[in-house]
Design an enzyme around this catalytic site. Structure first.
Site, PDB file in Angstrom:
ATOM      1  CB  SER A  15      -0.833  -0.319   1.769  1.00  0.00           C
ATOM      2  OG  SER A  15      -1.479   1.795   1.714  1.00  0.00           O
ATOM      3  CG  HIS A  40      -3.803  -1.567  -2.287  1.00  0.00           C
ATOM      4  ND1 HIS A  40      -4.836  -2.348  -2.597  1.00  0.00           N
ATOM      5  CD2 HIS A  40      -3.964  -0.910  -1.024  1.00  0.00           C
ATOM      6  CE1 HIS A  40      -6.267  -2.480  -1.524  1.00  0.00           C
ATOM      7  NE2 HIS A  40      -5.396  -1.552  -1.075  1.00  0.00           N
ATOM      8  CG  ASP A  42      -4.607   1.763   1.269  1.00  0.00           C
ATOM      9  OD1 ASP A  42      -3.718   1.903   1.279  1.00  0.00           O
ATOM     10  OD2 ASP A  42      -6.406   0.910   0.533  1.00  0.00           O
ATOM     11  CG  MET A  44      -8.692   6.045   1.864  1.00  0.00           C
ATOM     12  SD  MET A  44      -7.748   6.281   3.793  1.00  0.00           S
ATOM     13  CE  MET A  44      -7.213   4.426   3.729  1.00  0.00           C
ATOM     14  CG  HIS A  73      -9.163  -0.791  -0.728  1.00  0.00           C
ATOM     15  ND1 HIS A  73      -8.481  -0.608   0.510  1.00  0.00           N
ATOM     16  CD2 HIS A  73     -10.905  -0.526  -0.673  1.00  0.00           C
ATOM     17  CE1 HIS A  73      -9.513  -0.785   1.299  1.00  0.00           C
ATOM     18  NE2 HIS A  73     -10.776  -1.262   0.837  1.00  0.00           N
ATOM     19  CG  MET A  75     -11.307   2.667   1.411  1.00  0.00           C
ATOM     20  SD  MET A  75      -9.852   2.107   2.030  1.00  0.00           S
ATOM     21  CE  MET A  75      -8.639   2.829   1.467  1.00  0.00           C
ATOM     22  CG  MET A 144     -11.661  -3.967   4.085  1.00  0.00           C
ATOM     23  SD  MET A 144      -9.756  -3.320   3.342  1.00  0.00           S
ATOM     24  CE  MET A 144      -9.598  -2.293   4.783  1.00  0.00           C
ATOM     25  CG  ASP A 182      -5.756  -3.116   2.364  1.00  0.00           C
ATOM     26  OD1 ASP A 182      -6.906  -2.560   1.808  1.00  0.00           O
ATOM     27  OD2 ASP A 182      -4.933  -3.375   3.015  1.00  0.00           O
TER      28      ASP A 182
HETATM   29  C1  DX5 Z   1      -6.856   0.964   5.345  1.00  0.00           C
HETATM   30  C2  DX5 Z   1      -5.820   0.217   4.124  1.00  0.00           C
HETATM   31  C3  DX5 Z   1      -4.501  -0.803   3.818  1.00  0.00           C
HETATM   32  C4  DX5 Z   1      -4.168   0.095   4.802  1.00  0.00           C
HETATM   33  C5  DX5 Z   1      -3.208  -1.397   4.419  1.00  0.00           C
HETATM   34  O1  DX5 Z   1      -7.731   1.128   4.934  1.00  0.00           O
HETATM   35  O2  DX5 Z   1      -7.214  -0.341   3.023  1.00  0.00           O
HETATM   36  O3  DX5 Z   1      -4.674  -0.934   2.533  1.00  0.00           O
HETATM   37  O4  DX5 Z   1      -3.615   0.833   4.387  1.00  0.00           O
HETATM   38  O5  DX5 Z   1      -2.194  -0.860   6.113  1.00  0.00           O
HETATM   39  P1  DX5 Z   1      -1.202  -1.661   6.902  1.00  0.00           P
HETATM   40  O6  DX5 Z   1      -0.407  -3.099   5.831  1.00  0.00           O
HETATM   41  O7  DX5 Z   1      -0.532  -1.115   7.365  1.00  0.00           O
HETATM   42  O8  DX5 Z   1      -2.793  -2.562   8.025  1.00  0.00           O
HETATM   43 ZN    ZN Z   2      -6.732  -0.850   0.917  1.00  0.00          ZN
END
Ligand code: DX5
Ligand code: ZN
Length: 228
Positions: A15, A40, A42, A44, A73, A75, A144, A182
């Site tokens: 990520s 990956h 993320d 948000m 991903h 979100m 998740m 994840d």
């Molecule tokens: C959380 C993200 C994950 C997160 C993973 O909302 O979707 O991808 O960044 O981070 P670690 O591997 O540190 O849990």
């Molecule tokens: Zn993620």
């Protein structure tokens, strides 16, 4: 240790969340050089989750820096609006949270129509039943193992039975669907996640905070998964 008999390939997808956002081009190049299979992203929006990350222009600016695939991903509250922008930015796989759309079948079909691969994501409290009528559409299911929004959280082993059942359902229907997990994936949790049936692993803090660096982190994670 006996290596895995399952023929689905193991993929390690760091990520970007823990990356230095002032040097994202260098960071994705470092991840590719360190053996990452995919990046990956993320994404948000500060609404679906209480955190805000990067827009499509930032992803697009990193696209030319590496050749490994980008997965987004999402979100976000409005994946129907944003998915096309991240496909345009160079993401080959778009993952949509079940909890963020009203018409999931239509949303996934729109992603496929744009030539991208489609994935669906379940929060820890969301039951598998919510995706049983779209499993035939997707290339990947993202489970998740933390509540989304932040990196560095504790792995939720409670998600393993969900992964086991999902794997059985994919096999019963003779589908080709990757199971990605994840959240909280590290050298202490990847073996049990693999045994549950996951084959694609997101890792943020386990990669960026590894004392011997990201390359060693990625190869250690891969070795453990391959031998689980
Ligand atoms: C959380 C993200 C994950 C997160 C993973 O909302 O979707 O991808 O960044 O981070 P670690 O591997 O540190 O849990
Ligand atoms: Zn993620």
């Amino acid at each position: 240790m006996v290596s895995r008999t399952d023929d689905s390939s193991i993929e390690i997808c760091p990520s970007i969340l823990p990356a230095d956002f002032s040097r994202l081009g260098d960071e994705v190049q470092m991840l590719e050089d360190s053996g990452a299979d995919r990046i990956h992203w993320d994404i948000m929006d500060g609404n679906f989750v209480p955190n805000l990350t990067v827009g499509p222009d930032v992803v697009a600016s990193c696209r030319k820096c590496v050749s490994i695939p980008f997965e987004a991903h999402l979100m976000v509250e409005d994946p129907d609006l944003l998915a096309p922008l991240y496909i345009e930015a160079g993401c080959e796989l778009i993952m949509v949270h079940v909890e963020s759309v009203r018409h999931l079948d239509r949303t996934l079909n729109e992603i496929l129509k744009l030539g991208a691969k489609a994935g669906v994501t379940l929060n820890p409290s969301t039951p598998l039943d919510s995706i049983k009528h779209v499993l035939h559409l997707v290339d990947q299911v993202l489970i998740m193992s933390v509540n989304p929004g932040f990196g560095g959280q504790k792995y939720l082993a409670s998600q393993e039975p969900k992964i086991k059942t999902l794997k059985e359902s994919i096999e019963e229907q003779s589908l080709t669907v990757d199971i990605e997990i994840d959240g909280g994936i590290n050298e202490g949790t990847i073996a049990q996640a693999t045994s549950a049936g996951a084959n694609v692993f997101v890792a943020g803090s386990a990669v960026f905070n590894h004392p011997e660096g990201p390359a060693n982190a990625i190869s250690a994670l891969r070795d453990i998964a391959n031998n689980s």
